[in-house]
Design an enzyme around this catalytic site. Structure first.
Site, mmCIF file in Angstrom:
data_model
loop_
_atom_site.group_PDB
_atom_site.id
_atom_site.type_symbol
_atom_site.label_atom_id
_atom_site.label_comp_id
_atom_site.label_asym_id
_atom_site.label_seq_id
_atom_site.Cartn_x
_atom_site.Cartn_y
_atom_site.Cartn_z
ATOM 1 N N ASP A 1 -6.026 -3.838 -1.974
ATOM 2 C CA ASP A 1 -4.947 -3.480 -1.045
ATOM 3 C C ASP A 1 -4.228 -4.711 -0.480
ATOM 4 O O ASP A 1 -4.848 -5.623 0.069
ATOM 5 C CB ASP A 1 -5.551 -2.665 0.099
ATOM 6 C CG ASP A 1 -4.522 -1.912 0.908
ATOM 7 O OD1 ASP A 1 -3.593 -2.548 1.458
ATOM 8 O OD2 ASP A 1 -4.617 -0.682 1.000
ATOM 9 N N SER B 1 0.828 -1.198 0.000
ATOM 10 C CA SER B 1 0.000 0.000 0.000
ATOM 11 C C SER B 1 0.872 1.262 0.000
ATOM 12 O O SER B 1 1.657 1.438 -0.923
ATOM 13 C CB SER B 1 -0.957 -0.051 1.204
ATOM 14 O OG SER B 1 -2.059 0.797 1.004
#
Length: 258
Positions: free
Chosen positions: A150, A38
């Site tokens: 993610d 991320s």
């Protein structure tokens, strides 16, 4: 004197990774391998592809959410993350991860299979966008028949991937420190804060690091990009403290590797 560095997710807290990099460079540690999830994938990819800490600091000051996302038509997420890909290509070009001077591993999540997808090659902008695609908030990234979101869902601090690079001791920067956070201002804050809460539990990845750095981030809003200077300073302070308290130095890193 070489180390591998694992960088966690943490949305706007990602600026703290820049301070960590600055402190490690001052100590004389050569970052010879990187893994990231991320926000950590964004900072790590830019660094691995030659963007220095001074430039990263300036980029962190300038960036806004409108540079990265836009409202999306009704579908699999509220916001499209394609502007992040454009923003990256404007700064590093349409580069492949395999071209990075520093070996790099980026983590995303295959939402259907419920498993990690690790990028070591392929378009850098695509890998980072997939790793940053907070489910529900950002539209997933579709790649080779997979629906990617993610990477923090499966591995928010990819120490094991940094270890697999085999370049030396592993230093980990974990941005999701415990403690009360500011009240959210809008739905964007609520969704990002909820996501970071789910990812912040202690894990084997944290314990596996040779040196764990935990910048003080919890007094800042994880959706607010306006505090980059303060977060960079927090990362630098946390790294200096961890280095001093552990006795972890470039000289020791070199001896450990041999």
């Amino acid at each position: 004197m070489q180390i591998a560095l694992a960088l966690s997710g943490g949305a706007a807290y990602g600026a703290a990774h820049i301070g960590v990099l600055q402190a490690l460079e001052e100590e004389g540690c050569e970052i010879a391998g990187l893994s990231g999830t991320s926000a950590g994938s964004l900072v790590g990819t830019l660094y691995a592809l030659g963007v220095g800490t001074d430039e990263l600091e300036e980029l962190a000051r300038q960036i806004s959410w409108t540079d990265l996302v836009r409202l999306a038509p009704p579908g699999l997420g509220l916001l499209a993350i394609d502007r992040l890909r454009t923003w990256m290509k404007d700064r590093i070009g349409p580069v492949d991860l395999s071209e990075a001077p520093i070996p790099l591993r980026i983590v995303a999540t295959d939402l259907a299979a419920g498993e990690a997808v690790v990028f070591a090659s392929g378009p850098a902008d695509l890998a980072v966008a997939a790793s940053c695609a907070i489910p529900g908030l950002f539209r997933p990234v579709e790649h080779e028949g997979r629906v990617l979101v993610d990477g923090g869902i499966v591995n928010n601090l990819p120490v094991s991937l940094a270890r697999e690079l085999g370049v030396g001791p592993v230093v980990a920067s974990d941005l999701l420190t415990p403690g009360p956070h500011p009240d959210p201002d809008h739905i964007f804050d609520v969704m990002i804060r909820s996501m970071t809460l789910m990812l912040s539990a202690p894990s084997g990845e944290r314990r596996a690091a040779d040196l764990l750095i935990t910048p003080h981030t919890h007094t800042y809003n994880s959706a607010d990009l306006r505090h980059s200077d303060e977060l960079i300073a927090e990362g630098y302070r946390a790294a200096r403290k961890a280095l001093q308290e552990s006795g972890f130095t470039a000289e020791r890193a070199g001896s450990d590797r041999s």
